[in-house]
Design an enzyme around this catalytic site. Structure first.
Site, PDB file in Angstrom:
ATOM      1  CB  SER A   1      43.903  35.786  42.052  1.00 46.89           C
ATOM      2  OG  SER A   1      44.711  36.873  42.414  1.00 46.89           O
TER       3      SER A   1
ATOM      4  CE1 TYR B   1      39.513  39.164  41.512  1.00 47.37           C
ATOM      5  CE2 TYR B   1      41.639  39.120  42.622  1.00 47.37           C
ATOM      6  CZ  TYR B   1      40.856  38.829  41.515  1.00 47.37           C
ATOM      7  OH  TYR B   1      41.429  38.208  40.427  1.00 47.37           O
TER       8      TYR B   1
END
Ligand code: NAP
Length: 245
Positions: free
Chosen positions: A153, A166
């Site tokens: 990401s 995350y």
């Protein structure tokens, strides 16, 4: 968008495992791989979603997929080893594994990160990825050439406020990918990571509920990179994190 022209049947005779294949990017990747000639193994948490993808692939007249219902939060090392051994005995090899499933947890200030949620995010996004990769490598090595693809990401290489667990898990994912890529540099196994970029899925909607979703790329839009990394066109690519957009 990553520039790559997808060629018909480029994944013929390949067996590819996709985790998180029941929804979002993983679902699109599984169907795309099947359309390009691959036999896909659909791993995910919700059986009904996997069955819907299975039905869609069969309805298109493509190779029959396999379904592996597994919750990465509760699965054990032995579950992954058994899965890998079963794939080897059923298909003789694994040409590709797209490790796509992950969980967002919650966006929250660092001081408010909940220990339980932090633990769950690490279990699914880090521990499960390491155990999956460890178990799958021997089966990937049975193929003439194999591609192991992690999913990172934008917050996997640059930390961002409130993205806590995350973001940390995606940094770990990139580390995992780089270590495996380096260890297997002179082998038939290549290992890379994809940064999908903002993509219209349920996970994106839960992170950015108020944004205009029509301005986002769809999972279909970002498939060129997903196909490239599974195809023999990327045989020389190893240890890279590549942006899909
Ligand atoms: P998504 O729509 O939420 O789909 C996630 C998939 O992972 C679902 O199929 C889900 O299964 C599965 N999954 C979640 N927890 C699981 C568990 N414990 N065990 C097994 N499967 C589990 O998310 P997405 O947007 O497609 O994300 C795919 C990947 O791209 C993720 O790694 C995400 O971090 C990454 N990513 C996405 C974006 C974006 O903008 N969408 C941006 C950057 C990175 P169920 O549906 O059964 O729960």
């Amino acid at each position: 968008m990553f520039e790559y022209t997808i060629k018909e049947k480029i994944l013929n005779n390949k067996t590819i495992l996709v985790t998180g294949a029941g929804a979002g990017i993983g679902k699109e990747a599984a169907i795309t791989y099947a359309k390009l000639g691959a036999t896909v193994i659909l791993l995910g948490k919700t059986v009904s979603k996997l069955e819907a993808v299975y039905d869609e692939i069969l309805a298109l007249g493509l190779a029959e997929p396999a379904i592996i219902p597994l919750d990465l939060r509760g699965a054990t090392k032995q579950n992954y080893i058994d899965m890998s051994v079963t794939i080897a005995s059923q298909y003789g090899k694994l040409n590709g594994a797209l490790l796509n499933a992950s969980m967002l947890g919650e966006l929250t200030p660092f001081t408010q990160i909940h220990e339980q949620i932090f633990g769950d995010v690490m279990k699914v996004n880090v521990n499960a990825q390491y155990l999956l990769a460890q178990a799958l490598i021997p089966t990937l090595q049975l193929a003439e050439n194999a591609s192991l693809v992690f999913t990172s990401s934008g917050v996997g290489s640059k930390g961002r406020a409130y993205w806590g667990a995350y973001s940390i898990s995606k940094f770990a994912t990139e580390g995992l990918m780089q270590i495996i890529a380096d260890e297997y540099e002179n082998s038939t196994l290549r290992t890379n990571a994809i940064n999908p970029g903002a993509t219209k899925t349920a996970m994106r909607a839960s992170a950015y509920p108020a944004e205009d979703k029509d301005k986002l790329a769809t999972p279909a839009d970002i498939m060129p990179l997903y196909v490239y990394l599974m195809s023999d066109d990327s045989l020389d690519v190893n240890g890279q994190t590549i942006k899909a957009q």
